[in-house]
Scaffold this motif. Sequence first.
Motif, PDB file in Angstrom:
ATOM      1  N   LYS A 175      16.047 -29.176  -8.610  1.00 10.45           N
ATOM      2  CA  LYS A 175      17.322 -28.882  -7.951  1.00 10.45           C
ATOM      3  C   LYS A 175      17.473 -29.725  -6.671  1.00 10.45           C
ATOM      4  CE  LYS A 175      19.983 -24.780  -6.645  1.00 10.45           C
ATOM      5  NZ  LYS A 175      19.922 -23.331  -6.382  1.00 10.45           N
ATOM      6  N   LYS A 210      12.814 -25.597  -8.696  1.00 10.50           N
ATOM      7  CA  LYS A 210      13.250 -25.808  -7.315  1.00 10.50           C
ATOM      8  C   LYS A 210      13.227 -27.298  -6.964  1.00 10.50           C
ATOM      9  CE  LYS A 210      11.360 -23.218  -3.989  1.00 10.50           C
ATOM     10  NZ  LYS A 210      10.453 -22.869  -2.855  1.00 10.50           N
ATOM     11  N   LYS A 231      12.571 -12.541 -12.425  1.00 11.77           N
ATOM     12  CA  LYS A 231      13.239 -13.649 -13.109  1.00 11.77           C
ATOM     13  C   LYS A 231      14.149 -13.180 -14.242  1.00 11.77           C
ATOM     14  CE  LYS A 231      10.417 -17.363 -11.503  1.00 11.77           C
ATOM     15  NZ  LYS A 231       9.707 -18.615 -11.778  1.00 11.77           N
ATOM     16  N   GLU A 232      13.960 -11.929 -14.662  1.00 13.89           N
ATOM     17  CA  GLU A 232      14.920 -11.349 -15.609  1.00 13.89           C
ATOM     18  C   GLU A 232      16.247 -11.047 -14.904  1.00 13.89           C
ATOM     19  OE1 GLU A 232      13.163  -7.976 -17.530  1.00 13.89           O
ATOM     20  OE2 GLU A 232      11.634  -9.187 -18.536  1.00 13.89           O
ATOM     21  N   ILE A 233      16.162 -10.836 -13.591  1.00 18.13           N
ATOM     22  CA  ILE A 233      17.374 -10.605 -12.794  1.00 18.13           C
ATOM     23  C   ILE A 233      18.061 -11.937 -12.486  1.00 18.13           C
ATOM     24  CG2 ILE A 233      18.261  -9.741 -10.580  1.00 18.13           C
ATOM     25  CD1 ILE A 233      17.282  -7.453 -12.273  1.00 18.13           C
ATOM     26  N   THR A 234      17.257 -12.933 -12.027  1.00 21.37           N
ATOM     27  CA  THR A 234      17.810 -14.244 -11.666  1.00 21.37           C
ATOM     28  C   THR A 234      16.706 -15.301 -11.757  1.00 21.37           C
ATOM     29  OG1 THR A 234      18.761 -15.575  -9.847  1.00 21.37           O
ATOM     30  CG2 THR A 234      17.450 -13.675  -9.208  1.00 21.37           C
ATOM     31  N   PRO A 235      17.009 -16.519 -12.256  1.00 24.15           N
ATOM     32  CA  PRO A 235      15.963 -17.543 -12.404  1.00 24.15           C
ATOM     33  C   PRO A 235      15.331 -17.963 -11.081  1.00 24.15           C
ATOM     34  CG  PRO A 235      17.970 -18.164 -13.580  1.00 24.15           C
ATOM     35  CD  PRO A 235      18.305 -16.961 -12.768  1.00 24.15           C
ATOM     36  N   LEU A 236      16.115 -17.919  -9.990  1.00 24.52           N
ATOM     37  CA  LEU A 236      15.582 -18.298  -8.677  1.00 24.52           C
ATOM     38  C   LEU A 236      15.782 -17.145  -7.694  1.00 24.52           C
ATOM     39  CD1 LEU A 236      16.626 -22.033  -8.096  1.00 24.52           C
ATOM     40  CD2 LEU A 236      14.306 -21.117  -8.145  1.00 24.52           C
ATOM     41  N   PRO A 237      14.865 -16.156  -7.689  1.00 27.68           N
ATOM     42  CA  PRO A 237      15.039 -14.994  -6.808  1.00 27.68           C
ATOM     43  C   PRO A 237      14.970 -15.382  -5.331  1.00 27.68           C
ATOM     44  CG  PRO A 237      13.268 -14.647  -8.434  1.00 27.68           C
ATOM     45  CD  PRO A 237      13.628 -16.085  -8.476  1.00 27.68           C
ATOM     46  N   ASN A 238      15.706 -14.655  -4.520  1.00 29.90           N
ATOM     47  CA  ASN A 238      15.614 -14.815  -3.060  1.00 29.90           C
ATOM     48  C   ASN A 238      14.175 -14.575  -2.626  1.00 29.90           C
ATOM     49  OD1 ASN A 238      15.567 -13.226  -0.310  1.00 29.90           O
ATOM     50  ND2 ASN A 238      17.359 -14.554  -0.250  1.00 29.90           N
TER      51      ASN A 238
END
Length: 405
Positions: free
Chosen positions: A322, A319, A55-62
């Motif tokens: 969204k 999620k 989540k430090e990379i992206t809030p909604l990881p693949n």
Amino acid sequence: MALIVQKYGGTSVANTERIKNVARRVADYHRRGDQVVVVVSAMSGVTDGLIKLAKEITPLPNERELDMLLATGEQQTIALTAMALHALGVPAVSLTGAQAGIVTDGVHTKARIRNITPKAVRELLESGAVVIVAGFQGETPEGQITTLGRGGSDLTAIAMAAALKADLCQIYTDVDGVYTADPRIVPTARKLDEISYDEMLELASLGAKVMQSRSVEFAKKFGVVFEVRSSLNDNPGTIVKEETKSMEGVVVRGVSLDKNQAKLTLVGVPDRPGVAARIFKALGDAAVNVDMIVQNISHGEGPPQTDLSFTVDKADLLKARKVIESLQPELGFREVLANENIGKLSIVGVGMKSHTGVAGKMFEVLAREGVNIDMISTSEIKISVVIDLARAEDAMRAVHAAFIG
């Protein structure tokens, strides 16, 4: 000689000293002639750490890549546990979920087990080795790595016990068994000697952290009797099994509190057929699990409108929001409100089927404590209420004292 499946949770393998402790326990069973399959979780805190990194990379990881990442947690533990057994002179082999023959569907982060073909496990057991299996994971028929959702190591152990027709399934954790409530919140909570599948299923799905609910469902479906016990001592645990007549004498078996719920409210939803179906189908398609649902009566001037509230896991809140907001232009509701400061307090007991006045007593206790009820949900053997998170632990202690003592 017995075939035993043992599962050790994250706190039981939290550090190398505890892994050595697990190895000593397993070695004792192996030396007396038992065949042992050990299912392990990731070391305590590792999975949370991996999620935090993602989540430090992206809030909604693949979700496919998240499964690739999370599966590494258990792979650390299986290798270290095998090494600890080797150090004690016990032959042991570690296997990933895929190597152990666990085949799942393709729903990443919440996969369901389709089947288990434990050919490799059987061969290793026959050769005299202890088999260490990574819990929480499997693979699709196409070879994609999947994870089974939080607490999925329990499911791995129960499913493996069913597939191997094990003589005994033991779920080792950091508590002595299943308690009438979380003893960290309710000091007067008592350990239960036995509990029915249905009661355990309700407690597990309502926030009791001892067992994952899907693993209890699996155990009930395949008749796997299992014991929940501590890895830190030799005390007898709690046996989970089919309901017996004597169990109905206890009105409330346990009280649980789920702090990991969030509430979404859709304000001004057009009150016409098909709207709720559209909302909850979209959430289902996004693999968001919806729990409690409350719809108010129509209000306002002009075309009838209603407010619709429901709860989801906190982890799914972003999620879910969204998905809901993407439906706003189509459905025309006014706004979406989110509240993470809620707790779901529940009482559970098969004895509720044959006793009256249980709901009234629970609501009376909460009223005396000055706790307001936001939502209510009931089944044949449980009553759940959504309340303010700030008052949840006090409410839990009061309800436990009223029903269990």
